[in-house]
Enzyme design. Structure first.
Site, mmCIF file in Angstrom:
data_model
loop_
_atom_site.group_PDB
_atom_site.id
_atom_site.type_symbol
_atom_site.label_atom_id
_atom_site.label_comp_id
_atom_site.label_asym_id
_atom_site.label_seq_id
_atom_site.Cartn_x
_atom_site.Cartn_y
_atom_site.Cartn_z
ATOM 1 N N ASN A 23 1.102 -1.221 -0.114
ATOM 2 C CA ASN A 23 0.372 0.044 0.213
ATOM 3 C C ASN A 23 0.833 1.196 -0.075
ATOM 4 O O ASN A 23 0.390 2.409 -0.228
ATOM 5 C CB ASN A 23 -1.652 -0.477 1.241
ATOM 6 C CG ASN A 23 -1.962 -1.445 1.102
ATOM 7 O OD1 ASN A 23 -2.075 -1.572 0.119
ATOM 8 N ND2 ASN A 23 -2.480 -1.520 2.338
ATOM 9 N N CYS A 118 -15.771 -3.618 -4.570
ATOM 10 C CA CYS A 118 -15.118 -4.811 -4.146
ATOM 11 C C CYS A 118 -15.836 -5.772 -3.472
ATOM 12 O O CYS A 118 -17.190 -5.889 -3.434
ATOM 13 C CB CYS A 118 -13.782 -3.847 -3.433
ATOM 14 S SG CYS A 118 -14.574 -3.697 -1.898
ATOM 15 N N ARG A 123 -17.297 0.955 -1.760
ATOM 16 C CA ARG A 123 -16.177 1.999 -1.403
ATOM 17 C C ARG A 123 -16.626 3.057 -2.289
ATOM 18 O O ARG A 123 -15.536 3.235 -3.267
ATOM 19 C CB ARG A 123 -14.653 1.100 -1.725
ATOM 20 C CG ARG A 123 -14.613 -0.544 -1.655
ATOM 21 C CD ARG A 123 -13.920 -0.833 -0.368
ATOM 22 N NE ARG A 123 -12.264 0.294 -0.540
ATOM 23 C CZ ARG A 123 -11.625 -0.785 -0.314
ATOM 24 N NH1 ARG A 123 -11.493 -2.181 -1.331
ATOM 25 N NH2 ARG A 123 -10.280 0.027 -0.873
ATOM 26 N N ASP A 312 -7.391 -4.637 7.619
ATOM 27 C CA ASP A 312 -6.490 -5.771 7.086
ATOM 28 C C ASP A 312 -5.865 -6.842 7.932
ATOM 29 O O ASP A 312 -5.837 -7.435 6.820
ATOM 30 C CB ASP A 312 -5.643 -4.760 5.812
ATOM 31 C CG ASP A 312 -5.872 -4.588 5.252
ATOM 32 O OD1 ASP A 312 -5.312 -2.751 4.412
ATOM 33 O OD2 ASP A 312 -7.810 -3.981 4.818
ATOM 34 N N ARG A 404 -2.223 -10.590 -5.788
ATOM 35 C CA ARG A 404 -2.210 -8.964 -5.525
ATOM 36 C C ARG A 404 -1.723 -8.608 -4.046
ATOM 37 O O ARG A 404 -0.709 -7.553 -4.292
ATOM 38 C CB ARG A 404 -4.011 -8.599 -5.091
ATOM 39 C CG ARG A 404 -4.791 -9.265 -6.408
ATOM 40 C CD ARG A 404 -5.670 -8.489 -6.125
ATOM 41 N NE ARG A 404 -5.723 -6.513 -5.827
ATOM 42 C CZ ARG A 404 -6.471 -5.856 -5.700
ATOM 43 N NH1 ARG A 404 -7.658 -6.570 -5.860
ATOM 44 N NH2 ARG A 404 -6.444 -4.233 -5.617
HETATM 45 C C1 EPZ Z 1 -6.841 1.823 1.899
HETATM 46 O O1 EPZ Z 1 -8.112 1.722 1.185
HETATM 47 C C2 EPZ Z 1 -5.997 0.339 1.805
HETATM 48 N N1 EPZ Z 1 -5.397 0.683 -0.023
HETATM 49 C C3 EPZ Z 1 -6.860 -0.880 2.408
HETATM 50 O O2 EPZ Z 1 -6.094 -2.282 2.522
HETATM 51 C C4 EPZ Z 1 -7.383 -0.324 3.219
HETATM 52 O O3 EPZ Z 1 -8.268 -1.696 4.461
HETATM 53 C C5 EPZ Z 1 -7.588 0.481 4.027
HETATM 54 O O4 EPZ Z 1 -7.231 1.581 3.273
HETATM 55 C C6 EPZ Z 1 -8.383 0.716 5.099
HETATM 56 O O5 EPZ Z 1 -6.914 0.991 5.549
HETATM 57 C C7 EPZ Z 1 -4.684 1.100 0.292
HETATM 58 O O6 EPZ Z 1 -3.981 1.771 0.436
HETATM 59 C C8 EPZ Z 1 -4.211 0.598 -1.470
HETATM 60 P P1 EPZ Z 1 -9.996 4.209 3.396
HETATM 61 P P2 EPZ Z 1 -9.013 3.130 1.292
HETATM 62 O O7 EPZ Z 1 -10.519 5.516 2.700
HETATM 63 O O8 EPZ Z 1 -8.403 3.973 1.058
HETATM 64 C C9 EPZ Z 1 -14.594 5.226 3.907
HETATM 65 C C10 EPZ Z 1 -5.940 -4.412 1.362
HETATM 66 O O9 EPZ Z 1 -5.911 -5.352 2.011
HETATM 67 N N2 EPZ Z 1 -15.001 5.898 2.312
HETATM 68 O O10 EPZ Z 1 -9.219 4.688 4.074
HETATM 69 O O11 EPZ Z 1 -9.965 2.847 -0.191
HETATM 70 C C11 EPZ Z 1 -14.915 3.883 3.345
HETATM 71 O O12 EPZ Z 1 -15.972 3.694 2.458
HETATM 72 C C12 EPZ Z 1 -6.904 -3.117 0.925
HETATM 73 O O13 EPZ Z 1 -4.036 -3.383 1.237
HETATM 74 C C13 EPZ Z 1 -15.684 7.519 1.694
HETATM 75 O O14 EPZ Z 1 -16.888 7.208 2.586
HETATM 76 O O15 EPZ Z 1 -9.576 3.356 2.581
HETATM 77 C C14 EPZ Z 1 -14.301 3.379 4.002
HETATM 78 O O16 EPZ Z 1 -15.518 3.302 4.989
HETATM 79 C C15 EPZ Z 1 -8.391 -3.249 1.023
HETATM 80 N N3 EPZ Z 1 -15.533 7.923 1.528
HETATM 81 C C16 EPZ Z 1 -13.367 3.999 5.118
HETATM 82 O O17 EPZ Z 1 -13.592 5.005 4.563
HETATM 83 C C17 EPZ Z 1 -14.394 7.981 0.613
HETATM 84 O O18 EPZ Z 1 -14.283 8.733 -0.915
HETATM 85 C C18 EPZ Z 1 -12.249 4.440 4.907
HETATM 86 O O19 EPZ Z 1 -11.590 3.519 3.765
HETATM 87 C C19 EPZ Z 1 -13.220 7.739 0.473
HETATM 88 C C20 EPZ Z 1 -13.701 6.498 2.351
#
Ligand code: EPZ
Length: 439
Positions: A23, A118, A123, A312, A404
């Protein structure tokens, strides 16, 4: 299609190497598009997601060279002329959406496919889009694409509060703000290590970012950034996964060592829960020693943003709790239905019941090896973990999910005493037709 076949009952021993953080690497790759020359990153893991993002970046005209054996990646943004990220690639990996911030930051315009959902949820990217508008971008949606443009060709900068705190939105907004005309403030920013290391790389490029590691980032935009050679950090989620494997398949009293990673990026909540199982943990700068207890105690957890328990590692913890003494409740507060692995674990004999965003797991349930289906990256590795302790063989299908995010998993586990092999299978074979008497 590939599957992994694990023969249960073999003990994990010795040491396992931890690869570079997936990440963090993805965020570093996006940052490499901003400077006025080629950057080089070391300790980049050889993973499907890195390959996918390399393809996304090449579509813009930028050069990407990856020495997989040497884990060194070089990105040259100089030839970048086509600020687009196509659906065919973005749909494979959500972090491709970082191209929005990188292209807006470098070219003042971008056309990036909206990422799909996903396996476990929608997401959304609303925070990314609202944040870009706050920095001065005009944002439209056109046939599934985000079409964004900086008024006057360069973003103004601005203030935006993330609710909820979002790793991806923080990365995207910092990418856009680093070269904006004026000052930006991002409030309730994510402080996951992936984000901190990414900000440190941008700072090394000459970006003016104050508050790195805190929830308020103050950014003075600059006109140019300089290319860097920068070392990626270790993958905290792979580290946590192998620490859990040690408790599942290690011999009581034995010590298993995880190399090339410190414990600092795991966050206090995971370390506390891990120790509460009765495990002993001794962390050095770049290795972690786990001493396996006679009995793993059940420990309930709730996931949260860093330094909370990482979502994760939720699936992997669920498997550990099937073998722990007592019952545990696992709550995911980040994703409300990230439990697609539970029905597969139940087919192996796990006593686990999902209620809303919680799963209640009854300990010391005997697992039986069988054929199970991966649904997502962390769910698939949790099925491999279950296979370590299940009776007989476990066939984990669709391991393209696992490829992945875990580099050479079967090689690392085999070297540490596990009997595991990769083989192919026909996803659409129909046993009823081919071996009617055996079905
Ligand atoms: C990052 O995803 C990671 N991916 C994910 O890891 C990880 O699960 C996640 O952070 C949480 O730690 C990468 O870094 C590439 P978020 P991301 O935006 O950025 C909500 C893995 O297994 N949200 O922090 O997509 C969302 O729905 C992957 O390596 C909104 O509401 O996660 C969630 O509930 C899977 N609106 C929360 O925020 C938005 O515009 C956290 O999501 C964006 C997010």
């Amino acid at each position: 299609m590939d599957k992994l076949v694990i023969e249960g009952g073999h003990r994990l021993r010795g040491s396992l190497p931890i690869s570079g953080s997936k990440n963090t690497a993805l965020a570093l790759m996006a940052a490499a598009l901003l400077p006025d020359g080629p950057s080089t990153f070391t300790n980049i893991p050889d993973l499907k997601d890195i390959d996918t993002f390399s393809k996304v970046i090449r579509v813009t005209g930028a050069g990407v060279d990856f020495d997989a054996a040497g884990h060194t990646l070089r990105i040259d943004p100089t030839p970048l002329a086509h600020p687009e990220a196509p659906y065919e690639l973005v749909k494979r990996m959500r972090a491709s959406f970082y191209m929005l911030g990188a292209l807006l930051g470098r070219c003042g315009r971008a056309r990036v496919s909206l990422p799909g959902g996903c396996a476990w949820g929608p997401r959304p990217v609303d925070l990314h889009l609202e944040g870009m508008k706050a920095l001065g971008a005009e944002v439209e949606l056109d046939k599934g694409y985000v079409v964004a443009r900086a008024r006057g060709g360069r973003l103004e900068g601005g203030t935006f509060r993330l609710e909820p705190s979002s790793v991806g939105a923080t990365v995207n907004l910092v990418l856009a703000a680093a070269t904006a005309r004026g000052h930006s403030r991002i409030e309730n920013a994510a402080i996951e290590p992936d984000v901190v290391v990414f900000c440190e790389a941008l700072h090394a490029m000459g970006a003016r970012i104050e508050g790195i590691g805190t929830r308020t980032l103050e950014i003075e935009g600059v006109t140019t950034l300089r290319p860097v050679t920068f070392a990626n950090c270790a993958d905290r989620i792979e580290l946590g996964t192998f620490m859990i494997a040690a408790l599942l398949a290690g011999t009581p009293g034995d010590t298993i060592t995880l190399e090339q990673a410190g414990a600092g990026h795991l966050g206090q909540a995971f370390l506390d829960a891990f120790r509460a199982t009765g495990a002993e943990l001794h962390a050095e700068t770049d290795r972690v020693h786990v001493t396996v207890p006679d009995e793993v105690r059940a420990v309930s957890i709730e996931t949260d943003v860093y330094p909370g328990f990482p979502t994760d590692l939720q699936a992997q913890w669920t498997v550990l709790m099937t073998q722990a003494k007592g019952n545990a409740k696992i709550v995911d507060r980040i994703y409300l239905d990230r439990f697609k692995h539970v029905p597969e674990l139940r087919r192996m004999g796990a006593n686990a019941i999902v209620v809303g965003n919680e799963v209640v797991v009854e300990g010391t349930s005997r697992l039986q090896g069988t054929t199970v289906m991966s649904t997502d990256l962390r769910g698939s590795v949790s099925l491999v973990l279950a296979g370590l302790v299940a009776e007989g063989e476990t066939h984990v299908l669709r391991v393209y999910h696992l490829d992945r995010g875990y580099e050479k998993l079967e090689e690392k586990l085999s070297r540490a005493g596990i009997v595991i092999r990769r083989t192919t299978y026909d996803e659409f074979a129909d046993p009823l037709l081919e071996h009617p008497h055996e079905a």
